[in-house]
Design an enzyme around this catalytic site. Structure first.
Site, PDB file in Angstrom:
ATOM      1  N   SER A 338       0.831  -1.212   0.000  1.00  8.33           N
ATOM      2  CA  SER A 338       0.000   0.000   0.000  1.00  8.33           C
ATOM      3  C   SER A 338       0.861   1.255   0.000  1.00  8.33           C
ATOM      4  CB  SER A 338      -0.904   0.008   1.234  1.00  8.33           C
ATOM      5  OG  SER A 338      -0.146   0.345   2.376  1.00  8.33           O
ATOM      6  N   CYS A 339       0.192   2.386  -0.215  1.00  8.04           N
ATOM      7  CA  CYS A 339       0.924   3.653  -0.300  1.00  8.04           C
ATOM      8  C   CYS A 339       1.133   4.310   1.065  1.00  8.04           C
ATOM      9  CB  CYS A 339       0.174   4.615  -1.209  1.00  8.04           C
ATOM     10  SG  CYS A 339       0.179   4.030  -2.888  1.00  8.04           S
ATOM     11  N   ASP A 340       0.779   3.608   2.125  1.00  2.90           N
ATOM     12  CA  ASP A 340       0.892   4.196   3.458  1.00  2.90           C
ATOM     13  C   ASP A 340       2.258   3.854   4.062  1.00  2.90           C
ATOM     14  OD1 ASP A 340      -1.590   4.846   5.799  1.00  2.90           O
ATOM     15  OD2 ASP A 340       0.519   4.618   6.350  1.00  2.90           O
ATOM     16  N   ASN A 377      -6.692   0.352   0.426  1.00  9.21           N
ATOM     17  CA  ASN A 377      -5.962   0.717  -0.794  1.00  9.21           C
ATOM     18  C   ASN A 377      -6.206  -0.281  -1.948  1.00  9.21           C
ATOM     19  OD1 ASN A 377      -2.552   2.173  -0.945  1.00  9.21           O
ATOM     20  ND2 ASN A 377      -4.418   2.713  -2.002  1.00  9.21           N
TER      21      ASN A 377
END
Ligand SMILES: *Cc1c(COP(=O)(O)O)cnc(C)c1O
Length: 389
Positions: A338-340, A377
């Site tokens: 994910s982009c986190d 996401n």
């Protein structure tokens, strides 16, 4: 397609070679989109038979929250295990499997009203509590039910502590048992939880000392208890050796035998130890990068879709596919898809360098992985696949 994995000797100290072999065989046979969780039923069965073996008069209730996959529950149900649940959702799955109410207990000290109503309607009759408010709720929804009080015990030896949220001290626990009796519930016993992944044998000594003190206080106040619920907490191997369940149980059994009445009924509620080391998550390497002097490995299972416990300090063991640079290992920072930036699973993991598209196995990942997972996401929750025994 035959896959080649860099299996080393120490991997078979984490999970048994037999489980590893079954997993590898399965991966050769089947092509399944990653990520997915493979569960070795033979290992689950072994654990289910082993746990409780050294504790006299004990019954085991699998803590469903560790992994509530319906096929796993169906398998455990066939082995005639009991189940420990907390919610209407967990109860619904068990009802769909026709589990009898005598094999269901709830040790969640604060239960939802919806759950209590549903539990009452299907005759579930054992509940823990640690407040007067909870007594009143049970008087209203499950009058006359059997209750056991949750004692607060130290959680220092565990990697996943549970003590701050629940449990009361001795005087308060006695008051609550008396109050439950006065309100015509049936106070039958005591429970505690030493914390999940508890690696210190002596945590159970302290807990049992405290439980014995309460047991005697209750007796002096005219309440004859019959049930001692020792919770869960048995550890499994992730990267290090841990004290064996056999050693924990022999110790617990001798303490109980010395100090409690001989006919005391013992309930055990393991979750992690039943399913954790029978499960191997299978993911795919989706990216690599050098950031400063750090080597990053990105895989398609991360903190949000399965490896949530890594942020609480659980460190997994990995096996990568491929033979490039066989001898040479690099230190990796492993991150999810994910982009986190919260989605970082581990640092300083020594692994041979895999190629993008190679599989990565995450050992001992059967418990508290899928049950925590979300589709944050847009990344899918790993499917669960049982390897039959
Ligand atoms: C989570 C939980 C368990 C299971 O704990 P493990 O550490 O997985 O064995 C048992 N009892 C209660 C009340 C729990 O909340």
């Amino acid at each position: 397609m035959l896959r080649k994995f860099k299996v080393e000797k120490f991997h078979a100290d984490i999970i048994p070679e037999s489980t590893l072999l079954r997993v590898l065989k399965h991966l050769d046979k089947k092509h399944i989109e990653t990520p997915f969780l493979l569960v070795d039923c033979e290992k689950v069965r072994e654990k289910a038979f082993m746990i409780g073996r050294y504790i006299k008069n004990s019954k085991m209730f699998y803590a469903v929250k560790a992994n509530p996959d319906i096929e796993i529950l169906r398998f455990l149900n066939k082995l005639r295990l009991g189940f420990e649940i907390s919610s209407e959702g967990e109860l619904e799955i068990l009802l769909s499997l026709k589990v009898e109410p005598e094999r269901i207990i709830s040790s969640n000290p604060v239960k939802s009203l919806k759950f209590l109503k549903m539990a009452a309607s299907c005759n579930v009759n054992y509940f823990s509590f640690d407040s007067e408010e909870e007594v009143e709720k049970m008087v209203k929804y499950v009058p006359g039910c059997n209750v056991y009080v949750r004692l607060s015990v130290p959680n220092e030896g565990s990697e996943w502590p549970l003590s701050r949220k629940f449990g009361v001290e001795l005087d308060e626990a006695l008051t609550l048992l008396c109050y439950a009796k006065k309100r015509k519930l049936n106070p039958v016993g005591i429970t505690f939880h030493v914390g999940s992944q508890c690696t210190n044998v002596y945590s159970w000594n302290i807990a049992l000392d405290k439980a014995k003190a309460l047991w005697d206080m209750a007796d002096k106040n005219g309440i004859k208890l019959t049930l001692l619920n020792i919770g869960g907490g048995y550890p499994i191997k992730y990267t290090k050796n841990v004290v064996s369940i056999e050693a924990i149980e022999k110790n617990v059994n001798s303490l109980i035998y010395k100090r409690f009445p001989k006919d005391t009924e013992i309930h055990i509620e393991p979750g992690r130890a039943v399913i954790g080391d029978a499960g191997v998550l299978v993911g795919t390497v989706i990216g690599k990068a050098k950031r400063g002097d750090e080597d990053w490995l990105y895989i398609d299972v991360g903190v949000f879709n399965g490896l949530m416990e890594s942020v609480g300090g659980i460190k997994y063991t990995y096996i990568v596919e491929g033979y490039k640079n066989t001898k040479y290992k690099k230190m990796w920072t492993i991150a999810g898809p994910s982009c986190d930036s919260f989605d970082i699973i581990d640092n300083n993991v020594a692994l041979q360098e895999p190629e993008i598209g190679n599989l990565i196995l995450i050992l001992s990942s059967g418990a508290y992985t899928i049950s925590y997972a979300s589709e944050f996401n847009g990344f899918s929750i790993p499917k669960t696949i049982l390897i039959p025994n």
